[in-house]
Design an enzyme around this catalytic site. Structure first.
Site, short mmCIF file in Angstrom:
data_model
loop_
_atom_site.label_atom_id
_atom_site.label_comp_id
_atom_site.label_asym_id
_atom_site.label_seq_id
_atom_site.Cartn_x
_atom_site.Cartn_y
_atom_site.Cartn_z
N LEU A 366 0.83 -1.20 0.00
CA LEU A 366 0.00 0.00 0.00
C LEU A 366 0.86 1.25 0.00
CD1 LEU A 366 -2.82 -1.03 2.50
CD2 LEU A 366 -2.40 -1.78 0.16
N ASP A 367 1.94 1.23 0.79
CA ASP A 367 2.85 2.37 0.82
C ASP A 367 3.54 2.57 -0.53
OD1 ASP A 367 2.87 3.85 3.18
OD2 ASP A 367 4.11 2.40 4.24
N HIS A 368 4.21 1.54 -1.00
CA HIS A 368 4.97 1.70 -2.24
C HIS A 368 4.05 1.94 -3.43
CE1 HIS A 368 9.12 0.77 -0.93
NE2 HIS A 368 8.51 0.11 0.04
#
Length: 471
Positions: A366-368
């Protein structure tokens, strides 16, 4: 678009869908080559496809900007293995031959609760740790925290923590999340929102230069992973990225080292009138204003999107949130790990693995993924600004990226896939200097045949540079 490997249509659809969402010309997709196939990491989700599609979309956007500046057309290629490794870049970053560790606090993580549920605590920042311990009324040891949480119901503790401004989520499955008002709000949002928020005359892209984003100024006011990955990506294609933080804000050094490549970094305390005025000067000279603070936080200091558009007509504001700008959780704190837990992803991973408690994804997808979507949105908005004029707002949220990944479909038998070991990534690492010592870090996975991505500046400690634009 040329592809090789299994699941070609699904990977094509994933990339093409993002490209259409950015409002860009579908003919550019003919210049992309995607190789490899899922499953690439042990997961019940198509995490390799998510990595490959988001990185390819951002790389293709950089190539398209270069073409529109008068440069030659060029091919963009992304290998799924390379993309999956880059989605774990923070794990491979080493200074002086030593990895920096994951930065997780001793009491962070997953705990059972008295009602048979689970909660996940994010206590990596000191004020979040202190607030959780105050709420629990216990010592800062895992055993004490575990005992205290057995006196709570999962959702009740999540609610109490949110009201106290802490970072906690209760574990839900997909059915519970889909029935939740915030789950319903996220389901209405595309993974990438680009909207015009003000009038301004067209601002042409800078004249042709060696690198796609040379001459583009980016103010990066982000921390942790997603936002900094977006800034790192823009820097990889030549943007002048000035990372601005404040001395009183906590940070995770390992992540600063990994995501600081290509950036200059300054420190300003916006509570000080003189330093706030310096930020206003920087914003007036920026093309892109990238921020990941809780929705509304910067508006209270005079740097909300509409305020920035009035200050600098034609600016591109890029905003990251945890759960989106609609719904009852629009202002809630969140991180990748918490969002995975709250939105059903961890329970789905557990069931795919045959486990009885929530299981995390094999990387911070989700972050990347959100980071590359933010970079894609920024570049798409710059192209629209050049053609149509206007000030623009780009929105991405972690939960929306998770919802998009979920929409790629399950990965049957994905858990049987061998993980990529640390001894198998040497070909994807590069050595460079940094302000922390000799650095080994992951290369960028998008290969542009005429304008290779690279970071021209080393990672430096926060506050190493003056808060001004490069000449």
């Amino acid at each position: 678009m040329r592809e090789t490997g299994q699941g070609e249509e699904a990977r094509m659809d994933a990339l093409a869908g993002l490209w259409r969402q950015a409002g860009l010309d579908a003919r550019a997709l003919d210049a992309v080559t995607l190789t490899g196939a899922d499953p690439i990491l042990p997961s019940g989700f198509k995490v390799g496809t998510a990595a490959q599609a988001t990185i390819a979309a951002s790389g293709l956007a950089a190539a398209e900007i270069h073409r529109r500046r008068g440069g030659p057309a060029q091919r963009v290629s992304v290998a799924m293995r390379d993309a999956a490794i880059e989605f774990r870049s923070e794990h491979y970053c080493a200074v002086n031959g030593q990895t920096r560790g994951d930065g997780w606090d001793s009491i962070a993580g997953l705990y059972p609760t008295g009602d048979g549920g689970f909660v996940r605590l994010h206590t990596n920042f000191p004020h979040h740790r202190a607030g959780v311990l105050k709420l629990l009324g216990c010592a800062g040891e895992r055993e004490a925290v575990a005992a205290a949480l057995m006196q709570w119901d999962a959702v009740a503790f999540e609610t109490a923590a949110a009201e106290a401004g802490m970072a906690v989520s209760a574990a839900r499955d997909f059915a519970a999340w889909d029935a939740h008002p915030q789950g319903q709000a996220v389901a209405t949002l595309p993974p990438l929102v680009i909207e015009r928020i003000g009038d301004a005359p067209p601002r042409p892209l800078p004249p042709l230069a060696e690198r796609p984003l040379a001459g583009i100024r980016v103010l990066d006011l982000t921390r942790v992973i997603a936002g900094p990955v977006a800034g790192r990506t823009l820097a990889a294609h030549g943007a002048d990225v000035l990372h601005v933080t404040a001395p009183h804000l906590p940070s995770l050094t390992a992540l600063v080292i990994d995501t600081g490549r290509g950036k200059r970094c300054a420190a300003l305390d916006l509570r000080d009138p003189d330093q706030k005025a310096r930020m206003e000067g920087l914003a007036r000279g920026a093309d892109v204003f990238l921020q990941g603070y809780r929705p509304g936080a910067l508006a209270g200091l005079g740097f909300g999107p509409e305020q920035l558009a009035a200050m600098n007509p034609g600016i591109v504001c890029v905003s990251l949130s945890a759960y989106g700008h609609r719904g009852p959780w629009a202002g809630r704190h969140g991180f990748d790990s918490l969002t995975q837990t709250a939105t059903g992803i961890n329970w789905a991973e557990a069931r795919a693995a045959g486990e009885v408690k929530p299981r995390v994804l094999p990387c911070q997808v989700l972050d990347h993924g959100s980071g590359y979507l933010l970079a894609l949105g920024a570049m798409a908005a710059l192209m629209r600004r050049a053609e149509e004029g206007g000030s623009w707002l780009v929105r991405v949220c972690l939960a929306g990226t998770g919802h998009w990944m979920r929409g790629l479909g399950p990965q049957p038998d994905g858990m049987a896939t061998p993980d990529i070991g640390e001894d198998q990534v040497h070909d994807r690492l590069e050595e460079s200097r940094s302000g922390f010592g000799p650095l080994v870090a992951v290369k960028h996975a998008a290969v542009l045949e005429r304008t290779p991505a690279h970071w021209a500046l080393p990672s430096m400690p926060l506050g190493s540079h003056t808060a001004e634009w490069a000449s």
